[in-house]
Design an enzyme around this catalytic site. Structure first.
Site, short mmCIF file in Angstrom:
data_model
loop_
_atom_site.label_atom_id
_atom_site.label_comp_id
_atom_site.label_asym_id
_atom_site.label_seq_id
_atom_site.Cartn_x
_atom_site.Cartn_y
_atom_site.Cartn_z
N HIS A 1 -31.29 -2.89 -15.26
CA HIS A 1 -31.66 -4.73 -14.33
C HIS A 1 -30.45 -5.14 -15.64
O HIS A 1 -30.49 -5.80 -16.51
CB HIS A 1 -32.90 -5.10 -14.72
CG HIS A 1 -33.69 -4.66 -15.83
ND1 HIS A 1 -33.62 -3.69 -16.36
CD2 HIS A 1 -33.36 -5.98 -16.73
CE1 HIS A 1 -34.29 -3.73 -17.96
NE2 HIS A 1 -34.35 -5.02 -18.14
N ILE A 2 -30.19 -6.39 -14.50
CA ILE A 2 -29.46 -7.88 -14.58
C ILE A 2 -30.39 -8.98 -14.37
O ILE A 2 -31.43 -9.52 -13.74
CB ILE A 2 -28.69 -8.09 -14.02
CG1 ILE A 2 -27.29 -7.12 -14.03
CG2 ILE A 2 -27.87 -9.53 -14.22
CD1 ILE A 2 -26.22 -7.11 -12.95
N ASN B 1 -30.01 -6.00 -21.34
CA ASN B 1 -29.83 -5.47 -22.92
C ASN B 1 -29.52 -3.53 -22.03
O ASN B 1 -30.23 -3.78 -21.03
CB ASN B 1 -31.00 -5.64 -22.30
CG ASN B 1 -32.09 -7.45 -22.93
OD1 ASN B 1 -30.88 -7.92 -23.67
ND2 ASN B 1 -32.77 -7.96 -22.87
N GLN C 1 -33.62 -3.67 -24.84
CA GLN C 1 -34.27 -2.98 -23.75
C GLN C 1 -35.11 -2.96 -24.08
O GLN C 1 -35.97 -1.57 -25.05
CB GLN C 1 -33.01 -2.25 -23.33
CG GLN C 1 -33.21 -1.31 -22.26
CD GLN C 1 -32.69 -0.79 -21.04
OE1 GLN C 1 -31.20 -0.43 -21.82
NE2 GLN C 1 -32.49 -0.35 -19.88
#
Ligand code: AMP
Ligand code: ZN
Length: 112
Positions: free
Chosen positions: A99-100, A86, A93
């Protein structure tokens, strides 16, 4: 980024359910899992989002990408998995440390 939650997790100031760690990357379970397996893969250095990546991050990003199938395999996700990044408020987000999301297993929500 002393007020960044994920930097605090990297620093060990806030606990997390860690599943993998190396020099560049930390992986831990999402506190509010959206599927049976829901991991967050983050760089140890603070990067706000995809929008802030530079050429100097290419090796780090490649490393994160290549780690994903290994993590999925270790988590037993033999049928497949979903990865989400995101970006920005409009992209959903909430935490501005790149971050994944790695999701799989029972309860995997549909993509919408
Ligand atoms: P995003 O909307 O992509 O910024 O996602 C942020 C994610 O971080 C959400 O899925 C949250 O459930 C997760 N999260 C928030 N706080 C923590 C925490 N302390 N430990 C693990 N995951 C967290
Ligand atoms: Zn951070």
């Amino acid at each position: 980024m002393s007020d960044c939650l994920f930097c605090k997790i990297v620093a060990g100031e806030i606990p997390a359910d860690k599943v993998y760690e190396d020099k560049q990357v930390l992986v831990f379970r999402d506190i509010n899992p959206k599927a049976e397996v829901h991991l967050l893969v983050i760089p140890k250095v603070h990067i706000d989002s995809l929008d802030e990546l530079t050429e100097g991050d290419d090796e780090l990003i490649a490393h994160m990408m290549r780690l994903l199938p290994k993590l999925a395999s270790e988590q037993g996700l033999t049928e497949g998995y979903r990865t989400i990044i995101n970006t920005g408020k409009g992209g959903g987000q909430l935490i501005f440390h790149l971050h994944i999301h790695l999701l799989g297993g029972k309860g995997l929500p549909g993509f919408q």
